[in-house]
Scaffold this active site. Sequence first.
Site: not given
Ligand code: VG1
Ligand code: CO
Length: 542
Positions: A19, A23, A114-115, A278, A280, A282-283, A345, A364-366, A377, A497
């Site tokens: 990563t 976190r 992030s989220h 979200d 930070d 980026d989403r 991912t 990404e789908e997220s 992003k 997931r």
């Molecule tokens: C998740 C999402 C992934 C994204 C990552 C960071 O990761 O699925 O697509 O790039 O979060 O996003 P994971 O390993 O939990 O599936 V952010 O907005 O937290 O920087």
């Molecule tokens: Co984010």
Amino acid sequence: MTAPIRVASRPIAGQKPGTSGLRAKTRTFMESPFLENFVQAVWAGFGGISGKVLVLGGDGRFFCDQAAQVILRMASASGAARVIVGQNGLLSTPAASNLIRKRGADGGIILSASHNPGGEDRDFGVKVNMANGGPAPEGVTKKIFEATHGIDYYLTLETQDLDLARNGKQTLGTTVIEVADPVADYAELMNQLFDFNMIRNLFKSGFQIRFDAMNAVTGPYAVEILERQLGAAAGSVVNATPLPDFGGGHPDPNPTWARGLFDAVFGTGAPDFAAASDGDGDRNMILGRGIYVTPSDSLAVLAANAHLVPGYRSGLKGIARSMPTSTAVDRVAAARNLPCYATPTGWKYFGNLLDAGRITLCGEESFGTGSDHLREKDGLWAVLMWLNILAVTGKSVAQTLQDHWAEFGRTYYSRHDYERLDTATAQALTHELQARLPDLPGTEAGPLRIDEAVDFSYTDPIDASVATHQGIEIKFAGDARVVLRLSGTGTEGATLRIYLERYSENSLSCDPQEALAPVMAAAESLTDLAVRTGRTAPDIIT
Ligand code: VG1
Ligand code: CO
């Protein structure tokens, strides 16, 4: 002048290799020297920071302010020439990426989980970015990971906190600390990419927007750009003040955590367009009156229409999506004769393709979408892409999707998340499935027949680095697919997931969950999920 001091320390646990940062629970970060050790390890990952220029900012969550002071002291003690900090320690992830690139910095640190929710009892995080503005690649995260285990001291200064509310230059030891407006440079970049006049006219014509900043960092950016510069009605941006605990919610723009916004577009008096970002920034989640746009469809629509936007008028060089993201965008790429890449991912895998000029757009789908304008992003950018496209076509969001499906077919898609699973159970489940993969093709899984079953690995086309075990991908006869992978960003137990997908040339025009029921049944039969985990329904559906 203050001299650096050396504080004896001990290695830290909890850093996951792979990563682009760390976190953990906020309280863990607050327990000195957890943060200090990680930061010292980050300096090692950068190959030292003596004489270097760094960018620093965060999403304003609890402990961001204190962490910024710790990092500034440590940056100075290790000889950084300059640190550019967002005013009050604020910078969205895309704005930080932009500042790093624009100012030619050597890298940056973004304080955010992030989220994930924020607060003393919730989550905190430190993201590490490189000189290209993107997340640290595997080689660097490995170095950091190794450094966290060997560390026995960190360097800091004994000084008072700096005043980060005041824009301008200050010095700390021999380091220049430059406090910068977090919004201005980012807004300028958006002005260069989009036709602001056209979007202004759209709002003038009565087009209504609701943007939910979820009490997180995008608030100040959205108010400045959407309301002040583009003339959206005052109050169009809601929950616009970044709060340390995000108002107690998850700053995660999806149908569950942005329920109010989601309900608003299906209710009476729905706005024409709605979006959320979200923690930070980026989403993005995109909604229209009476319609939810899945992130995978959003990426496909942006790819098909990007040429309508000034910044992309000359066309796209190529497109990339993360492997679990739906193949909707692949159909656009095929129709337009564009190269299309499927990466693991995580945004860091797009970096090399963007740097090498192989792709212009990626997602990404997220709820992550972006382009070669940055190396992260970018939530507000996606919103502006949509607005610019709608301003040109004059269509509604719903009509845009109907037309897209009519042209390319519809890819039904949904992600089911099972959170806080027992880690051993989740790992056993995936390991056993991995072991069975070679025997699966040709067999039945519930109502579907398996064509292909692979443990996804990726060889970077630019530097030939290999990433293995990036998700289990099972393709079924009849253009359907399921992907299973364990989250790398959770902080409690394991999150499984399950990504479900099914293509139909002539839109089945029914509920996506109904269209995907056979795929879910196949996934259940492959995993025995209910029996093994005791769960009969996912925690989150997107
Ligand atoms: C998740 C999402 C992934 C994204 C990552 C960071 O990761 O699925 O697509 O790039 O979060 O996003 P994971 O390993 O939990 O599936 V952010 O907005 O937290 O920087
Ligand atoms: Co984010």
